[in-house]
Motif scaffolding. Structure first.
Motif, PDB file in Angstrom:
ATOM      1  N   ILE A 173       0.865  -1.185   0.000  1.00 45.47           N
ATOM      2  CA  ILE A 173       0.000   0.000   0.000  1.00 45.47           C
ATOM      3  C   ILE A 173       0.896   1.227   0.000  1.00 45.47           C
ATOM      4  CG2 ILE A 173      -1.774   1.292   1.245  1.00 45.47           C
ATOM      5  CD1 ILE A 173      -2.669  -1.357   2.512  1.00 45.47           C
ATOM      6  N   PHE A 174       0.691   2.089  -0.977  1.00 43.36           N
ATOM      7  CA  PHE A 174       1.533   3.285  -1.097  1.00 43.36           C
ATOM      8  C   PHE A 174       0.705   4.531  -0.826  1.00 43.36           C
ATOM      9  CE2 PHE A 174       3.409   6.682  -3.877  1.00 43.36           C
ATOM     10  CZ  PHE A 174       4.504   6.941  -3.064  1.00 43.36           C
ATOM     11  N   PHE A 175       1.152   5.311   0.162  1.00 44.30           N
ATOM     12  CA  PHE A 175       0.473   6.572   0.500  1.00 44.30           C
ATOM     13  C   PHE A 175       1.436   7.739   0.362  1.00 44.30           C
ATOM     14  CE2 PHE A 175      -0.164  10.039   3.441  1.00 44.30           C
ATOM     15  CZ  PHE A 175      -1.458  10.422   3.172  1.00 44.30           C
ATOM     16  N   SER A 176       0.937   8.810  -0.232  1.00 47.85           N
ATOM     17  CA  SER A 176       1.680  10.069  -0.279  1.00 47.85           C
ATOM     18  C   SER A 176       0.689  11.201  -0.452  1.00 47.85           C
ATOM     19  CB  SER A 176       2.678  10.074  -1.439  1.00 47.85           C
ATOM     20  OG  SER A 176       3.258  11.367  -1.585  1.00 47.85           O
ATOM     21  N   ASN A 177       0.901  12.284   0.308  1.00 42.49           N
ATOM     22  CA  ASN A 177       0.053  13.470   0.178  1.00 42.49           C
ATOM     23  C   ASN A 177       0.641  14.467  -0.816  1.00 42.49           C
ATOM     24  OD1 ASN A 177      -2.478  14.081   1.226  1.00 42.49           O
ATOM     25  ND2 ASN A 177      -1.733  14.117   3.331  1.00 42.49           N
ATOM     26  N   ALA A 178       1.823  14.171  -1.322  1.00 44.25           N
ATOM     27  CA  ALA A 178       2.480  15.101  -2.248  1.00 44.25           C
ATOM     28  C   ALA A 178       1.813  15.031  -3.611  1.00 44.25           C
ATOM     29  CB  ALA A 178       3.960  14.764  -2.376  1.00 44.25           C
ATOM     30  N   PHE A 179       1.815  16.164  -4.305  1.00 47.28           N
ATOM     31  CA  PHE A 179       1.292  16.214  -5.666  1.00 47.28           C
ATOM     32  C   PHE A 179       2.341  16.851  -6.559  1.00 47.28           C
ATOM     33  CE2 PHE A 179      -1.156  18.534  -9.006  1.00 47.28           C
ATOM     34  CZ  PHE A 179      -1.508  17.414  -9.731  1.00 47.28           C
ATOM     35  N   ASP A 180       2.966  16.032  -7.417  1.00 48.96           N
ATOM     36  CA  ASP A 180       3.986  16.553  -8.312  1.00 48.96           C
ATOM     37  C   ASP A 180       3.810  16.034  -9.732  1.00 48.96           C
ATOM     38  OD1 ASP A 180       4.672  13.945  -7.881  1.00 48.96           O
ATOM     39  OD2 ASP A 180       6.504  14.371  -6.772  1.00 48.96           O
ATOM     40  N   GLU A 185       2.408   6.568 -11.768  1.00 48.04           N
ATOM     41  CA  GLU A 185       1.818   5.869 -10.630  1.00 48.04           C
ATOM     42  C   GLU A 185       0.747   4.905 -11.119  1.00 48.04           C
ATOM     43  OE1 GLU A 185       2.720   5.701  -7.703  1.00 48.04           O
ATOM     44  OE2 GLU A 185       3.868   7.490  -7.201  1.00 48.04           O
ATOM     45  N   GLU A 186       0.725   3.722 -10.544  1.00 45.78           N
ATOM     46  CA  GLU A 186      -0.201   2.700 -10.997  1.00 45.78           C
ATOM     47  C   GLU A 186      -0.744   1.909  -9.823  1.00 45.78           C
ATOM     48  OE1 GLU A 186       1.843  -0.105 -13.434  1.00 45.78           O
ATOM     49  OE2 GLU A 186       3.303  -0.612 -11.892  1.00 45.78           O
ATOM     50  N   GLN A 187      -1.726   1.076 -10.126  1.00 45.87           N
ATOM     51  CA  GLN A 187      -2.299   0.193  -9.112  1.00 45.87           C
ATOM     52  C   GLN A 187      -2.426  -1.204  -9.702  1.00 45.87           C
ATOM     53  OE1 GLN A 187      -5.124   1.368  -5.997  1.00 45.87           O
ATOM     54  NE2 GLN A 187      -6.650   0.211  -7.161  1.00 45.87           N
ATOM     55  N   LYS A 188      -2.038  -2.185  -8.909  1.00 43.04           N
ATOM     56  CA  LYS A 188      -2.125  -3.582  -9.302  1.00 43.04           C
ATOM     57  C   LYS A 188      -2.890  -4.348  -8.227  1.00 43.04           C
ATOM     58  CE  LYS A 188       0.630  -3.411 -12.995  1.00 43.04           C
ATOM     59  NZ  LYS A 188       0.214  -3.806 -14.358  1.00 43.04           N
ATOM     60  N   LYS A 189      -3.106  -5.642  -8.511  1.00 40.47           N
ATOM     61  CA  LYS A 189      -3.800  -6.474  -7.523  1.00 40.47           C
ATOM     62  C   LYS A 189      -3.054  -6.487  -6.201  1.00 40.47           C
ATOM     63  CE  LYS A 189      -5.765 -11.096  -6.875  1.00 40.47           C
ATOM     64  NZ  LYS A 189      -5.199 -11.369  -5.556  1.00 40.47           N
ATOM     65  N   ASN A 190      -1.731  -6.534  -6.245  1.00 41.28           N
ATOM     66  CA  ASN A 190      -0.938  -6.579  -5.022  1.00 41.28           C
ATOM     67  C   ASN A 190      -0.334  -5.225  -4.673  1.00 41.28           C
ATOM     68  OD1 ASN A 190      -1.343  -9.379  -5.631  1.00 41.28           O
ATOM     69  ND2 ASN A 190       0.310  -9.863  -4.234  1.00 41.28           N
ATOM     70  N   LEU A 191      -0.795  -4.162  -5.342  1.00 41.22           N
ATOM     71  CA  LEU A 191      -0.351  -2.802  -5.027  1.00 41.22           C
ATOM     72  C   LEU A 191      -1.565  -1.889  -5.006  1.00 41.22           C
ATOM     73  CD1 LEU A 191       1.708  -0.499  -4.621  1.00 41.22           C
ATOM     74  CD2 LEU A 191       1.908  -0.385  -7.123  1.00 41.22           C
ATOM     75  N   ARG A 192      -1.894  -1.377  -3.829  1.00 42.59           N
ATOM     76  CA  ARG A 192      -2.991  -0.414  -3.693  1.00 42.59           C
ATOM     77  C   ARG A 192      -2.371   0.970  -3.540  1.00 42.59           C
ATOM     78  NH1 ARG A 192      -7.246  -3.970  -2.776  1.00 42.59           N
ATOM     79  NH2 ARG A 192      -6.474  -5.810  -3.894  1.00 42.59           N
ATOM     80  N   ASN A 193      -2.733   1.824  -4.446  1.00 36.96           N
ATOM     81  CA  ASN A 193      -2.106   3.141  -4.514  1.00 36.96           C
ATOM     82  C   ASN A 193      -3.086   4.199  -4.026  1.00 36.96           C
ATOM     83  OD1 ASN A 193      -0.653   5.481  -5.260  1.00 36.96           O
ATOM     84  ND2 ASN A 193       0.303   4.387  -6.955  1.00 36.96           N
ATOM     85  N   ILE A 194      -2.790   4.798  -2.895  1.00 35.55           N
ATOM     86  CA  ILE A 194      -3.636   5.873  -2.369  1.00 35.55           C
ATOM     87  C   ILE A 194      -2.828   7.166  -2.269  1.00 35.55           C
ATOM     88  CG2 ILE A 194      -5.367   4.489  -1.157  1.00 35.55           C
ATOM     89  CD1 ILE A 194      -3.717   4.727   1.372  1.00 35.55           C
ATOM     90  N   SER A 195      -1.883   7.318  -3.208  1.00 34.95           N
ATOM     91  CA  SER A 195      -1.134   8.569  -3.280  1.00 34.95           C
ATOM     92  C   SER A 195      -1.977   9.616  -3.999  1.00 34.95           C
ATOM     93  CB  SER A 195       0.178   8.364  -4.040  1.00 34.95           C
ATOM     94  OG  SER A 195      -0.075   8.068  -5.409  1.00 34.95           O
ATOM     95  N   THR A 196      -1.732  10.876  -3.719  1.00 39.08           N
ATOM     96  CA  THR A 196      -2.461  11.955  -4.380  1.00 39.08           C
ATOM     97  C   THR A 196      -2.229  11.920  -5.881  1.00 39.08           C
ATOM     98  OG1 THR A 196      -2.321  13.345  -2.401  1.00 39.08           O
ATOM     99  CG2 THR A 196      -2.763  14.463  -4.486  1.00 39.08           C
ATOM    100  N   ASN A 197      -1.004  11.630  -6.303  1.00 43.69           N
ATOM    101  CA  ASN A 197      -0.714  11.576  -7.737  1.00 43.69           C
ATOM    102  C   ASN A 197      -1.589  10.550  -8.449  1.00 43.69           C
ATOM    103  OD1 ASN A 197       1.320  13.547  -8.091  1.00 43.69           O
ATOM    104  ND2 ASN A 197       2.839  12.179  -7.205  1.00 43.69           N
ATOM    105  N   TYR A 198      -1.705   9.362  -7.877  1.00 41.52           N
ATOM    106  CA  TYR A 198      -2.498   8.320  -8.518  1.00 41.52           C
ATOM    107  C   TYR A 198      -3.988   8.639  -8.464  1.00 41.52           C
ATOM    108  CZ  TYR A 198      -4.775   3.891  -9.467  1.00 41.52           C
ATOM    109  OH  TYR A 198      -5.592   2.924  -9.985  1.00 41.52           O
TER     110      TYR A 198
END
Length: 658
Positions: A173-180, A185-198
């Motif tokens: 699980i990838f989290f980031s509040n940064a926006f650049d 940025e991507e999401q897969k079955k074994n990668l949940r992306n909750i970054s602002t960029n994604y």
């Protein structure tokens, strides 16, 4: 599987970060029971006990009566270093190369994992990296699975392997509040992306609504869900969440606003006159707040519809004749209406545009008119049923029904917006730091709730594995120092509850940070110190080289070169102080007198008492020395004058004697 060690021949990949700071032949320990080191020259792995390791160190006592259902925090690691040393790059490397399911060419590396169920360590390395031996220190009782497992970059049936099989049951699980604006940025079955960029990139709709609008809507919906459901449980069982619960907002505010009409079309004067006449037709009764608000909203919707229409037909594929035809049809429909009530006339006008048989009116214009009409009707029903509170030109939503109202308004709003927005949603009196805090918790809660709601569904894409590797990129971003100090503690409380499961679930947290407050919650063996040397990033891994971090004084951590070089005084203040020092040391008394006001005022402003007292002493010494020199010169002058007087007296006596 818990990641306990990585050795990278290089962190450069074929992806978009090829210009990022490089890391070559470097190993990273993540703070487990053992510390590992791959000796590149000798081709051996050295293992020794971590002398300060404690089992369940990051598991907090819980008030939850269902304590056994909570996820367990197995380890927390921080990655620190000055900007450009590759903190975020290290997380990106892990996302790209450790997430199972990605068919790609993986760089040469060594990975060591720990299986908590079997109590075994697994060494997985690229076939090109030779491991001749494993050297254990004395009394190092470690169970390593044999034989060591290898991988290589050859294709099988035309495809690269999907990754390390050991990590099939790991969700990253990838989290980031940064926006650049990183677009990879991507999401897969074994990668949940909750970054602002994604999340921002995923916030799109079919007619080209600006991504920021959809992102804001989706973010607010996640926040509402968190605010609605989380306090019921957390407030009952977790006193440690009292401060968080007290910060949660109670009301959502919706603002409506219009844009000035500005167009170069030759029909602009006619359009402006139409809007002025329409607004004049609306009767405003200030004694009825609902009527006042609907008048205000109707004016905004009319202006919005016309502004969007003109923006759309101003595009190059419309010629002047077609534009003239469209404008004539649109406004003739309004003027030909016999309806006297301005509200009904407005709705009838939009219905004729949306569902009429005019050949010149294409589907985009029809859908625009339909969406504006539906938005107005939906909001009118919501107001009539007293689901909201009207305050002047804004409406206030209670958390209990906010989700329902947003869902009702989202479709028509999305489809009525091509270029310009006319509605914004925000929490009352919430600072940017508080919004960042709300984002942090609501995004994790959103993932956890999706997992919980779909746990019994076979092959649901929302289900999480029993091993969670949570990557947090500068989680303290936007936080006041007080909240930075609480971040690790709050995550240790919140994440086990959010990701609780009937089965045993383990969580490993890896967080990059620029804050010394994060480090003060972690043992030094749980910190990866990155430093820049020449054109490479290096890991400072020896215990004797690492500063002690756990429960360390913040001032001491800041003083360490990993955070601030050349002292703690800021550059601008240092420039001012150095100017005073230069004056006091190198300039004459006359120059010091000329700059006396600057010197004394600058010294008075200094907050550091040692520096302030030292400069004041230098200033006073300079004045005293100047006084001594002046006194000496006066005495010399007096002696000279006395000598001259004596000479004159002698001469006078000689004259009288003659």
């Amino acid at each position: 599987m818990e990641i306990v060690y990585m050795w990278l021949r290089s962190n450069k990949t074929n992806f978009e970060d090829s210009d990022e700071f490089g890391m070559k032949n470097q190993g990273c320990n993540f703070g487990g029971r053992f510390r590992f080191n791959y000796d590149f020259e000798k081709k051996v792995i050295e293992i020794k006990e971590n002398p300060i390791w404690q089992d369940d160190f990051f598991v907090l006592p819980s008030e939850d009566q269902h304590f056994n259902s909570l996820a367990r925090i197995t380890n927390v690691t921080a990655v620190v270093g000055e900007n450009g040393t590759g903190k975020t790059s290290l997380l990106n490397y892990m996302k790209r190369n450790l997430v199972y399911g990605r068919e790609l060419e993986r760089p040469e590396a060594i990975f060591i994992f720990f299986d908590h169920i079997k109590g075994k360590y697994y060494i997985y390395h690229h076939a090109n990296i030779l491991i001749k031996d494993i050297i254990r220190s004395a009394n190092c009782n470690i169970d390593i699975s044999e034989p060591l497992q290898t991988y290589q970059n050859s294709k099988i049936n035309g495809k690269f392997p999907k990754g390390i099989p050991l990590l099939k049951d790991n969700t990253f699980i990838f989290f980031s509040n940064a926006f650049d604006s990183k677009d990879w940025e991507e999401q897969k079955k074994n990668l949940r992306n909750i970054s602002t960029n994604y999340l921002f990139r995923e916030s799109t709709n079919s007619i080209g609504l600006q991504e920021i609008t959809m992102h804001r809507f989706q973010e607010v919906k996640r926040q509402i869900e968190f605010i609605r459901f989380f306090p019921d449980y957390a407030g009952k069982y977790f006193s440690s969440f009292d401060n968080l619960l007290n910060r949660l907002p109670k009301e959502l505010i919706i603002h409506f606003h219009s844009h000035d009409f500005n167009s170069d079309l030759k029909h602009s004067d006619f359009i402006i006159e139409f809007m002025e006449n329409f607004e004049r037709d609306l009767s405003i009764n200030y004694d009825e707040k609902d009527l006042y608000f609907m008048n205000y909203l109707t004016k905004i919707l009319v202006r919005h519809f016309i502004t969007e229409l003109v923006y759309y037909i101003a595009k190059p594929h419309f010629n002047d004749n077609l534009r003239t035809q469209i404008i004539s049809i649109v406004f003739e429909d309004y003027y030909n209406s016999n309806e006297k009530d301005p509200y009904k006339k407005f709705e009838e006008w939009l219905e004729n545009i949306a569902f009429g048989a005019h050949l010149a009116i294409n589907n985009v214009i029809k859908n625009l008119a339909h969406a504006v009409l539906r938005f107005k009707k939906s909001l009118a029903v919501i107001i009539k049923e007293e689901q909201v509170e009207i305050k002047g030109r804004v409406i206030k939503l209670n958390i209990s029904n906010a989700m329902h109202i947003i869902d009702e308004l989202m479709w028509p709003y999305n489809h009525s917006t091509i270029q310009n927005e006319f509605m914004t949603m925000d929490w009352r009196n919430l600072s940017s730091g508080e919004k960042a805090l709300l984002n942090l918790y609501s995004r994790f809660f959103y993932l956890a709730k999706l997992d919980s709601d779909n746990r019994k569904k076979a092959n649901s894409p929302h289900q999480l594995c029993n091993n969670l590797t949570i990557l947090v990129d500068e989680g303290e971003l936007y936080f006041h120092p007080q909240w930075q100090k609480e971040l690790i503690y709050n995550l240790l409380n919140f994440l086990p509850y959010a990701f609780r499961s009937e089965q045993i679930r383990r969580i490993q947290i890896i967080i990059t940070s620029n804050s010394p407050f994060i480090l003060s919650d972690l043992p030094s063996t749980n910190v990866i110190f990155l430093q820049r040397k020449r054109n490479e990033s290096q890991v400072l891994d020896g215990l004797e080289e690492q500063p002690q971090t756990f429960a360390a004084n913040i001032h001491s951590l800041l003083s360490n070169s990993f955070f601030i070089k050349d002292g703690l005084i800021s550059s601008f203040a240092k420039e001012k102080v150095n100017k005073v020092i230069d004056l006091l040391i190198n300039e004459s008394s006359q120059v010091i007198k000329e700059n006396n006001d600057i010197i004394t005022k600058t010294i008075d402003m200094i907050g550091e008492p040692v520096i302030k007292n030292k400069l004041m002493n230098m200033y006073q010494d300079k004045l005293a020395l100047d006084y001594i020199h002046m006194e000496s010169r006066l005495e010399e002058r007096i002696a000279e004058l006395q000598e001259q007087m004596d000479t004159l007296v002698k001469l006078n006596k000689l004259k009288k004697g003659n």
